[in-house]
Design an enzyme around this catalytic site. Structure first.
Site, mmCIF file in Angstrom:
data_model
loop_
_atom_site.group_PDB
_atom_site.id
_atom_site.type_symbol
_atom_site.label_atom_id
_atom_site.label_comp_id
_atom_site.label_asym_id
_atom_site.label_seq_id
_atom_site.Cartn_x
_atom_site.Cartn_y
_atom_site.Cartn_z
ATOM 1 N N ASP A 1 0.872 -1.177 0.000
ATOM 2 C CA ASP A 1 0.000 0.000 0.000
ATOM 3 C C ASP A 1 0.911 1.230 0.000
ATOM 4 O O ASP A 1 2.134 1.115 0.047
ATOM 5 C CB ASP A 1 -0.892 -0.004 1.261
ATOM 6 C CG ASP A 1 -2.182 0.791 1.026
ATOM 7 O OD1 ASP A 1 -3.241 0.384 1.516
ATOM 8 O OD2 ASP A 1 -2.103 1.833 0.325
ATOM 9 N N ILE A 2 0.284 2.419 0.001
ATOM 10 C CA ILE A 2 1.096 3.644 0.123
ATOM 11 C C ILE A 2 1.030 4.186 1.551
ATOM 12 O O ILE A 2 1.647 5.198 1.854
ATOM 13 C CB ILE A 2 0.633 4.737 -0.871
ATOM 14 C CG1 ILE A 2 -0.851 5.051 -0.693
ATOM 15 C CG2 ILE A 2 0.949 4.340 -2.307
ATOM 16 C CD1 ILE A 2 -1.322 6.238 -1.504
ATOM 17 N N ASP B 1 3.054 1.973 -5.074
ATOM 18 C CA ASP B 1 2.130 3.001 -5.582
ATOM 19 C C ASP B 1 1.655 2.542 -6.955
ATOM 20 O O ASP B 1 2.458 2.432 -7.889
ATOM 21 C CB ASP B 1 2.887 4.342 -5.691
ATOM 22 C CG ASP B 1 2.000 5.446 -6.259
ATOM 23 O OD1 ASP B 1 2.435 6.606 -6.250
ATOM 24 O OD2 ASP B 1 0.871 5.127 -6.716
ATOM 25 N N ILE B 2 0.362 2.272 -7.097
ATOM 26 C CA ILE B 2 -0.113 1.712 -8.370
ATOM 27 C C ILE B 2 -0.002 2.730 -9.497
ATOM 28 O O ILE B 2 -0.216 2.395 -10.654
ATOM 29 C CB ILE B 2 -1.576 1.218 -8.300
ATOM 30 C CG1 ILE B 2 -2.461 2.253 -7.639
ATOM 31 C CG2 ILE B 2 -1.664 -0.108 -7.609
ATOM 32 C CD1 ILE B 2 -3.873 2.134 -8.050
ATOM 33 N N TYR C 1 -16.892 5.749 -9.508
ATOM 34 C CA TYR C 1 -16.491 4.417 -9.034
ATOM 35 C C TYR C 1 -17.046 3.356 -9.981
ATOM 36 O O TYR C 1 -16.312 2.493 -10.480
ATOM 37 C CB TYR C 1 -17.045 4.227 -7.627
ATOM 38 C CG TYR C 1 -16.902 2.864 -7.018
ATOM 39 C CD1 TYR C 1 -18.021 2.099 -6.701
ATOM 40 C CD2 TYR C 1 -15.656 2.352 -6.719
ATOM 41 C CE1 TYR C 1 -17.906 0.865 -6.105
ATOM 42 C CE2 TYR C 1 -15.521 1.112 -6.114
ATOM 43 C CZ TYR C 1 -16.651 0.368 -5.809
ATOM 44 O OH TYR C 1 -16.537 -0.866 -5.213
ATOM 45 N N LYS D 1 -15.130 0.916 -12.743
ATOM 46 C CA LYS D 1 -15.199 -0.551 -12.624
ATOM 47 C C LYS D 1 -15.677 -1.187 -13.935
ATOM 48 O O LYS D 1 -15.200 -2.249 -14.330
ATOM 49 C CB LYS D 1 -16.110 -0.940 -11.453
ATOM 50 C CG LYS D 1 -15.486 -0.672 -10.100
ATOM 51 C CD LYS D 1 -14.174 -1.438 -9.910
ATOM 52 C CE LYS D 1 -13.596 -1.261 -8.528
ATOM 53 N NZ LYS D 1 -12.325 -1.995 -8.331
HETATM 54 C C1 VAH Z 1 -19.445 0.801 -1.907
HETATM 55 N N1 VAH Z 1 -18.923 -1.114 -0.513
HETATM 56 O O1 VAH Z 1 -20.485 0.900 -1.249
HETATM 57 C C2 VAH Z 1 -18.686 -0.524 -1.830
HETATM 58 C C3 VAH Z 1 -19.193 -1.495 -2.842
HETATM 59 C C4 VAH Z 1 -21.299 -2.554 -3.266
HETATM 60 C C5 VAH Z 1 -20.627 -1.285 -3.258
HETATM 61 O O2 VAH Z 1 -18.406 -1.571 -3.948
HETATM 62 O O3 VAH Z 1 -18.990 1.693 -2.599
#
Ligand code: VAH
Length: 300
Positions: free
Chosen positions: A18-19, A36-37, A125, A129
């Protein structure tokens, strides 16, 4: 995660990185290095000098915290995954990258949400993904990369929450056992897919050890259950009878309302035998025991 894998593969064969500095207990559990990624050269050096053969890549800003710092989420969640995918290709590593129910959006079927359907998430996010899923699949088909990805639901553990929308469920245990009161930032009827951390770790390990030619897909939904805050509170009242929960939805309600309510993981169950072991009753019993011990420890 590292603790679980070290039981399987030996302490010295699982390298945590990790960092941030490790806690005393983490450092005591086995090898831990700075990584560091965003530093591709540094990652190459680690793979070579530590003879890495699998990468399990969990570095990411989660849903709620990502919305507070989109530029950083783009760097960590997107540029970071570019680095680990290219690294895995270059050194022919097995690569696991987690995805999430958050990779679906308001146009996706919500009950149930199948393995393959529309994905137009409304958080950075979720966008990052979907990008990871597609890039990993591309590298698999184009370069033969052994890329593997599970879409997890909310994962419930007694570790400190990490800025996710589903983390209300973790906070509820800590507040219930500390004060008997909890203010929930989601509506009482907000249904979300969830699983206990023990099932999460086992699903990851079982999936990682499936022989490559047995996998029909590179990306699978996995889950254990779905519950609402009021259903969780009801189960928790078996241990904290006087628990008072109030509801004050905030911006995270908009995120939750765009996510799956029930996750269809039938393809994982069919293709590589996934099955959960923790239902809501088991999850609550385990969490009350673990969080209760932490809360008691803080009081002493
Ligand atoms: C979030 N726990 O709530 C994470 C997850 C299912 C969502 O990826 O952002």
């Amino acid at each position: 995660m590292a603790r679980f894998l070290r039981v399987k593969y030996g302490q010295e064969n699982v390298l945590m990185s990790d960092i941030i500095k490790p806690t005393k207990s983490t450092a005591a559990e086995g090898p831990y290095i700075f990584a560091d990624i965003l530093d591709f050269k540094g990652l190459q050096e680690i793979v070579v000098s530590h003879r890495i053969d699998w990468i399990i890549h969990f570095s990411a800003l989660l849903s709620a915290v990502g919305e507070q710092n989109v530029p950083l989420a783009v760097r960590v969640n997107i540029e970071g995954v570019h680095n680990v995918i290219e690294l895995a290709k270059q050194y022919r590593l097995r690569l696991f990258v987690p995805s999430t129910i958050g990779s679906f959006g308001p146009d996706s079927p919500r009950n149930p949400t199948p393995n393959v359907t529309v994905q137009r998430p409304r958080t950075i996010y979720g966008v990052s993904k979907v990008h990871a899923e597609l890039l990993g699949e591309y590298y698999h088909h184009r370069f033969g990369l052994d890329f593997r990805c599970l879409r997890f639901p909310g994962v419930i553990s007694s570790d400190p929450p990490g800025g996710g929308t589903t983390d209300y469920a973790v906070f509820m245990f800590f507040e219930a056992l500390r004060t008997g009161k909890f203010e929930c930032y989601l509506r009482p009827d907000t249904r979300l897919p969830m699983m206990h951390i023990t099932d999460c770790l086992r699903s990851l390990w079982e999936f990682l050890t499936v022989p490559p030619d047995q996998l029909r897909r590179r990306v699978y939904n996995v889950t254990a259950m779905s519950f609402t805050p009021e259903e969780l509170a009801e189960e928790l009242r078996k241990y904290v009878p006087h628990l008072q929960v109030s509801y004050k939805p905030d911006s995270r309600q908009l995120i939750a309302d765009s996510w799956p309510q029930v996750f269809d993981d039938s393809e994982a169950r069919k293709d590589w035998g996934w099955e959960h072991k923790y239902n809501l009753e088991e999850l609550v019993k385990t969490m009350v025991r673990e969080v209760g011990a932490q809360v008691q420890g803080q009081k002493n």
